[in-house]
Design a protein around this motif. Structure first.
Motif, PDB file in Angstrom:
ATOM      1  N   SER A  58       0.742  -1.436  -0.384  1.00 23.08           N
ATOM      2  CA  SER A  58      -0.461   0.051  -0.060  1.00 23.08           C
ATOM      3  C   SER A  58       1.038   1.277   0.157  1.00 23.08           C
ATOM      4  O   SER A  58       0.733   1.879  -0.512  1.00 23.08           O
ATOM      5  N   LEU A  59       2.036   1.043   1.185  1.00 18.80           N
ATOM      6  CA  LEU A  59       2.726   2.403   1.012  1.00 18.80           C
ATOM      7  C   LEU A  59       3.725   2.932  -0.857  1.00 18.80           C
ATOM      8  O   LEU A  59       3.382   3.991  -1.114  1.00 18.80           O
ATOM      9  N   ASN A  60       3.611   2.122  -1.359  1.00 19.66           N
ATOM     10  CA  ASN A  60       4.486   1.617  -2.255  1.00 19.66           C
ATOM     11  C   ASN A  60       3.396   2.193  -3.272  1.00 19.66           C
ATOM     12  O   ASN A  60       3.563   2.741  -4.549  1.00 19.66           O
ATOM     13  N   ILE A  61       2.177   1.453  -3.491  1.00 14.65           N
ATOM     14  CA  ILE A  61       1.421   2.312  -4.455  1.00 14.65           C
ATOM     15  C   ILE A  61       1.206   3.722  -3.989  1.00 14.65           C
ATOM     16  O   ILE A  61       1.605   4.601  -5.485  1.00 14.65           O
ATOM     17  N   ILE A  62       0.811   3.423  -2.688  1.00 11.34           N
ATOM     18  CA  ILE A  62       0.632   5.253  -1.992  1.00 11.34           C
ATOM     19  C   ILE A  62       1.721   5.872  -2.790  1.00 11.34           C
ATOM     20  O   ILE A  62       1.788   7.398  -3.949  1.00 11.34           O
ATOM     21  N   TRP A  63       2.889   6.172  -3.080  1.00 14.11           N
ATOM     22  CA  TRP A  63       4.418   6.678  -3.223  1.00 14.11           C
ATOM     23  C   TRP A  63       4.362   6.402  -4.789  1.00 14.11           C
ATOM     24  O   TRP A  63       4.799   7.837  -5.240  1.00 14.11           O
ATOM     25  N   TRP A  64       4.076   5.742  -5.374  1.00 13.29           N
ATOM     26  CA  TRP A  64       4.785   5.513  -7.232  1.00 13.29           C
ATOM     27  C   TRP A  64       4.093   5.689  -7.988  1.00 13.29           C
ATOM     28  O   TRP A  64       3.778   6.389  -9.292  1.00 13.29           O
ATOM     29  N   ARG A  65       2.444   5.892  -7.891  1.00 10.52           N
ATOM     30  CA  ARG A  65       1.354   6.053  -8.813  1.00 10.52           C
ATOM     31  C   ARG A  65       0.874   7.613  -8.934  1.00 10.52           C
ATOM     32  O   ARG A  65       0.767   7.590 -10.639  1.00 10.52           O
ATOM     33  N   LEU A  66       1.594   8.912  -8.093  1.00 12.16           N
ATOM     34  CA  LEU A  66       1.176  10.147  -8.855  1.00 12.16           C
ATOM     35  C   LEU A  66       2.370  10.197  -9.919  1.00 12.16           C
ATOM     36  O   LEU A  66       2.821  11.142 -11.243  1.00 12.16           O
ATOM     37  N   PRO A  67       4.045  10.855  -9.540  1.00  9.93           N
ATOM     38  CA  PRO A  67       4.593  10.011 -10.008  1.00  9.93           C
ATOM     39  C   PRO A  67       5.009   9.235 -11.766  1.00  9.93           C
ATOM     40  O   PRO A  67       5.538  10.072 -12.335  1.00  9.93           O
ATOM     41  N   LEU A  68       4.808   8.144 -11.835  1.00 10.76           N
ATOM     42  CA  LEU A  68       4.596   7.074 -13.030  1.00 10.76           C
ATOM     43  C   LEU A  68       3.260   8.229 -13.485  1.00 10.76           C
ATOM     44  O   LEU A  68       3.429   8.219 -14.970  1.00 10.76           O
TER      45      LEU A  68
END
Length: 275
Positions: A58-68
């Motif tokens: 979940s934390l990696n989804i939160i961090w990576w979603r918007l930048p990608l």
């Protein structure tokens, strides 16, 4: 008779499970977290691995979603050069999961924060000095916030955690992919910032003060949410946030699964918000 009186008086100042009654007027974070029942979990127990896995993902989804998403909108290509940064986010997420599921008393989490800091010394990250410092600051803070004597498990620590969790990893991902950061991207991070404040509020402050503060943090999150986007997905984000608000009153029944629920609901919220 006097001995019986002192025994009864001593029992009156203890909880039902034998622990000492926390002091109501205290700045000690230990006193404010004493009501929590986080029992030791064995590594073979699914009650350890399931929350750990869900929080890390979940934390990696939160961090990576918007930048990608922003990188793709700029017609940028996602390369394997950011592999050290991905390893960093995995290590930090594991450390944060251990920290949260072990009631901010996890010595093992220090190992993962140290491993994460080692990845910042890769040539790709170290050459970007601002990114290098920001990522190291996140590691240092996650160690410091667990030191009860510093008293950072309060609103100040919550704001610092939200700032570092929001404006370090996503900006690092975007910058390393595109070699610049746009003002639009930074503004898009504001809903994520207030989501960290709201969803981490009951994690960092699981006490009556935290539950009162959650009313304010929920309101701020909704204000930023509706100013950012209004649509069908917004309704579901509001429902997820309401569920998280109610969830903090069920800690005695959910135990270690509770913090997993907050992060999972935050990840769902960010998936719907950034699309």
């Amino acid at each position: 008779m006097e001995q019986d009186y002192f025994q009864q008086s001593n029992m009156a100042h203890r909880l039902s499970d034998g622990r000492s009654m926390p002091r109501r007027l205290s700045n000690d974070a230990q006193d404010k977290r004493s009501f929590e029942n986080f029992y030791p979990i064995h590594f073979r127990d699914r009650r350890f691995w399931i929350p750990l896995s869900v929080i890390v993902i979940s934390l990696n989804i939160i961090w990576w979603r918007l930048p990608l998403l922003h990188t793709q909108s700029l017609q940028g290509s996602i390369t394997w050069q950011i592999a050290p940064l991905f390893c960093y986010t995995i290590a930090i997420a594991v450390g944060m999961a251990l920290m949260m599921t072990q009631n901010f008393r996890s010595l093992i989490s220090y190992i993962f924060f140290a491993v994460g800091s080692l990845f910042t010394f890769s040539s790709l990250i170290q050459s970007r000095h601002e990114i290098f410092v920001l990522l190291l600051l996140l590691c240092v803070f996650l160690v410091i916030v667990q030191q009860l004597w510093l008293g950072l498990q309060n609103i100040l620590g919550l704001i610092l955690l939200a700032v570092l969790a929001t404006f370090t990893v996503p900006i690092a991902i975007f910058y390393l992919q595109n070699n610049f950061v746009t003002e639009k991207f930074i503004l898009q991070l504001l809903p994520m910032f207030f989501s960290f404040i709201f969803y981490f509020n009951p994690i960092l402050m699981p006490n009556p003060d935290g539950r009162k503060l959650s009313i304010l943090t929920l309101g701020l999150f909704w204000v930023v949410l509706f100013s950012h986007h209004v649509g069908v997905s917004t309704i579901f984000v509001v429902l997820f946030s309401l569920l998280a608000f109610v969830l903090q009153f069920m800690k005695a029944k959910l135990g270690n699964w509770q913090n997993m629920g907050y992060i999972l609901l935050q990840a769902f919220s960010m998936l719907l918000l950034y699309h």
